[in-house]
Design an enzyme around this catalytic site. Structure first.
Site, PDB file in Angstrom:
ATOM      1  N   ASP A 170       0.903  -1.145   0.000  1.00 13.61           N
ATOM      2  CA  ASP A 170       0.000   0.000   0.000  1.00 13.61           C
ATOM      3  C   ASP A 170       0.940   1.192   0.000  1.00 13.61           C
ATOM      4  O   ASP A 170       1.585   1.470   1.019  1.00 13.61           O
ATOM      5  CB  ASP A 170      -0.887   0.010   1.249  1.00 13.61           C
ATOM      6  CG  ASP A 170      -1.848   1.184   1.225  1.00 13.61           C
ATOM      7  OD1 ASP A 170      -1.415   2.301   0.904  1.00 13.61           O
ATOM      8  OD2 ASP A 170      -3.043   0.984   1.506  1.00 13.61           O
ATOM      9  N   HIS A 171       1.063   1.877  -1.132  1.00  8.89           N
ATOM     10  CA  HIS A 171       2.167   2.838  -1.226  1.00  8.89           C
ATOM     11  C   HIS A 171       2.028   3.983  -0.228  1.00  8.89           C
ATOM     12  O   HIS A 171       2.995   4.672   0.070  1.00  8.89           O
ATOM     13  CB  HIS A 171       2.375   3.327  -2.668  1.00  8.89           C
ATOM     14  CG  HIS A 171       1.429   4.400  -3.105  1.00  8.89           C
ATOM     15  ND1 HIS A 171       0.144   4.155  -3.490  1.00  8.89           N
ATOM     16  CD2 HIS A 171       1.582   5.743  -3.211  1.00  8.89           C
ATOM     17  CE1 HIS A 171      -0.444   5.284  -3.827  1.00  8.89           C
ATOM     18  NE2 HIS A 171       0.405   6.271  -3.665  1.00  8.89           N
ATOM     19  N   HIS A 233      -5.813   2.917   1.310  1.00  9.95           N
ATOM     20  CA  HIS A 233      -5.030   4.061   1.785  1.00  9.95           C
ATOM     21  C   HIS A 233      -5.671   4.758   2.997  1.00  9.95           C
ATOM     22  O   HIS A 233      -5.009   5.010   4.000  1.00  9.95           O
ATOM     23  CB  HIS A 233      -4.835   5.094   0.670  1.00  9.95           C
ATOM     24  CG  HIS A 233      -4.227   4.530  -0.589  1.00  9.95           C
ATOM     25  ND1 HIS A 233      -3.298   3.524  -0.573  1.00  9.95           N
ATOM     26  CD2 HIS A 233      -4.415   4.838  -1.894  1.00  9.95           C
ATOM     27  CE1 HIS A 233      -2.926   3.251  -1.826  1.00  9.95           C
ATOM     28  NE2 HIS A 233      -3.607   4.026  -2.635  1.00  9.95           N
TER      29      HIS A 233
HETATM   30  C1  BG6 Z   1      -3.632   5.001  -6.110  1.00  7.43           C
HETATM   31  C2  BG6 Z   1      -5.014   5.075  -6.674  1.00  7.43           C
HETATM   32  O1  BG6 Z   1      -3.500   3.864  -5.305  1.00  7.43           O
HETATM   33  O2  BG6 Z   1      -3.356   6.161  -5.358  1.00  7.43           O
HETATM   34  C3  BG6 Z   1      -5.166   6.334  -7.510  1.00  7.43           C
HETATM   35  O3  BG6 Z   1      -5.282   3.942  -7.461  1.00  7.43           O
HETATM   36  C4  BG6 Z   1      -4.757   7.556  -6.743  1.00  7.43           C
HETATM   37  O4  BG6 Z   1      -6.505   6.466  -7.975  1.00  7.43           O
HETATM   38  C5  BG6 Z   1      -3.395   7.361  -6.097  1.00  7.43           C
HETATM   39  O5  BG6 Z   1      -4.719   8.647  -7.631  1.00  7.43           O
HETATM   40  C6  BG6 Z   1      -3.053   8.501  -5.176  1.00  7.43           C
HETATM   41  O6  BG6 Z   1      -1.726   8.390  -4.758  1.00  7.43           O
HETATM   42  P1  BG6 Z   1      -0.853   9.650  -4.378  1.00  7.43           P
HETATM   43  O7  BG6 Z   1       0.451   9.070  -3.951  1.00  7.43           O
HETATM   44  O8  BG6 Z   1      -0.754  10.507  -5.593  1.00  7.43           O
HETATM   45  O9  BG6 Z   1      -1.582  10.342  -3.261  1.00  7.43           O
END
Ligand code: BG6
Length: 476
Positions: A170-171, A233
């Protein structure tokens, strides 16, 4: 500190995620001196290509996505890159891949492909002797689309790998400021004694984006904001903000505490959910055009009121919202404290509350709203002022070397640290909470409400808080 030499195979090595995130992240860590010259990074995909062809491909990806970061010796980085043509569904290329790996070192396989391929890839790794006890596999979200499919995926992977070998990404957990949530909570004496329903009126978590779903319409139409953002997230942010202090910063201690939060979440009724869909804006298509379905009932925005039934949080709601094409790109958590029990300054001093805002992106930092006396001779009037700090300012040049989420997470895989990865039971618990919410709005036949690009989502989302005598912080 450089890690020991390793082999990392990126299955789906010509895909979008590899180009945009994985390869640039590896390059930046290489430039930071963390990846030794005798490590191997092997791209694997269907296209016919040799090592040289893939090095050109990687070079182009770095030009496009590695930004200013980099080092003089790009050629050195490219020299540790190789390529194997691989048929993920068939047998072609697997023996060649096995032949490229060096025995006796960490071997990690990044499944940068859709979940429908996870099982066949795991089988092939096993069949070709690449699923040993030192093997690590990395899988991306979406990890299933409901509890049943997530369970099936977990069960499939468990046939070949132990939980300790599976790294579910989960990044958001790799973001520096998200890790900072734990440092702020558990590294300071100041906050934790007040971190409960006795002192906290409510918490808001906002992840707002300005982009639409653009080229990802097909995926997004089947996912929607609930599956795409909330189940993973926002859930992770909620866990980190609400969990009990783990006894130590160790993978299972942290994940056990997160799991307890998810399991303590109350079911959410359709009345506590507002879904929205962005409208077209001038030349910019609306959501329904983006997903190619004029009758789409998928949400690009969602706001929810969530309750945690446990000793610490009973009575303190958490409001979550996330959406695309909103007013600004901003992610923040606001902890809104209760009023003082009694105002010695009388009613004319007004109502003042401390709010702790943790800005996750952009402009990462924390801001504590503090009440002081309004200057001047006019008696004791109160005013709220910010005790505002951005991490970049406070940390000075040290803040520059902050690795991005993928850099951190990929190196954690190589080091074998699972703290920032989701455990199988955590993912399943998150789906177990999510599924009935989705079923609830489907049964109630509640369609998303249209909203304008550049707004804060549908008006009804504001009402979700107004009816509780509260209001959302502005999206700025
Ligand atoms: C991803 C989603 O996991 O996270 C995207 O699939 C979203 O829809 C993105 O735009 C948001 O990530 P960040 O790092 O730009 O906040």
């Amino acid at each position: 500190i450089p890690v020991d030499p390793f082999d990392l195979v990126v299955i789906g090595g010509t895909g979008d995620l590899a180009r945009r995130k994985i390869l640039p992240a590896l390059y930046r860590r290489f430039c930071a001196g963390q990846i030794p010259d005798d490590a191997q990074i092997i791209g694997a995909a269907r296209s016919e290509m040799d090592d040289a062809g893939y090095r050109d491909f990687v070079g182009a990806a770095l030009d496009e996505f590695a930004g200013a970061a980099g080092c003089d010796d790009r050629a050195r980085f490219l020299s540790i890159i190789g390529y194997v043509t691989l048929d993920a569904r068939g047998d072609g290329g697997w023996a060649a891949l096995a032949g490229r790996l060096e025995p006796g070192r960490v071997q990690a396989f990044y499944f940068s492909v859709g979940p429908s391929l996870f099982m066949t890839i795991a089988e092939r790794l096993q069949a070709h002797g690449m699923a040993g006890p030192d093997t690590r596999i990395v899988v991306e979200k979406p990890f299933g689309r409901d509890l049943a499919s997530a369970r099936a995926l977990n069960a499939d992977l468990a046939k070949y790998f132990d939980e300790g070998q599976i790294y579910r990404i989960d990044h958001y957990l790799g973001k520096e400021t998200v890790q900072n949530l734990m440092a702020i909570r558990f590294g300071n004496m100041l906050f934790e004694p007040l971190w409960n329903s006795q002192y906290v009126d409510h918490i808001q978590i906002t992840v707002a984006e300005t982009v639409g779903v653009e080229g990802r319409g097909e995926y997004y139409e089947r996912a929607g904001a609930m599956r795409d953002m909330v189940q993973n997230h926002l859930m992770q942010l909620l866990c980190l903000i609400a969990m009990e202090p783990p006894s130590k910063f160790d993978p299972d201690a942290v994940r056990d505490e997160k799991l307890k939060v998810i399991r303590a979440l109350d079911p959410v009724t359709p009345d506590d959910v507002v879904r929205g869909q962005y409208l077209a804006d001038g030349d910019r298509p609306g959501f329904r055009e983006h997903v190619g379905n004029a009758e789409s009932t998928t949400e690009s925005f969602i706001a929810l009121k969530v309750r945690i039934s446990n000793w610490r949080w009973a009575g303190t709601p958490i409001y979550l919202r996330t959406g695309k094409r909103l007013r600004a790109r901003t992610s923040e958590i606001d902890v809104v404290f209760k009023d003082t029990p009694h105002s010695i300054f009388g009613p004319e001093a007004g109502r003042h509350r401390n709010i702790l805002t943790i800005r996750l992106q952009p402009n990462e930092g924390i801001d504590l709203g503090v009440t002081i006396k309004e200057p001047g001779p006019g008696g004791m009037r109160l005013v709220d002022v910010p005790l505002d700090m951005t991490f970049a300012q406070a940390l000075g040049p040290d803040a520059k070397d902050v690795p991005d989420a993928y850099e951190r997470l990929i190196m954690d895989v190589i080091r074998g640290n699972q703290t920032l990865f989701m455990r199988g039971d955590e993912v399943e618990a998150a789906w177990a909470w999510t599924d009935p919410i989705i079923a609830g709005w489907e049964e109630a036949g509640k369609d998303p409400i249209p909203y304008d690009t550049g707004s804060a989502g549908p008006e009804e989302a504001l009402a979700l808080m107004h009816r509780d005598g509260r209001r959302w912080r502005e999206i700025r």
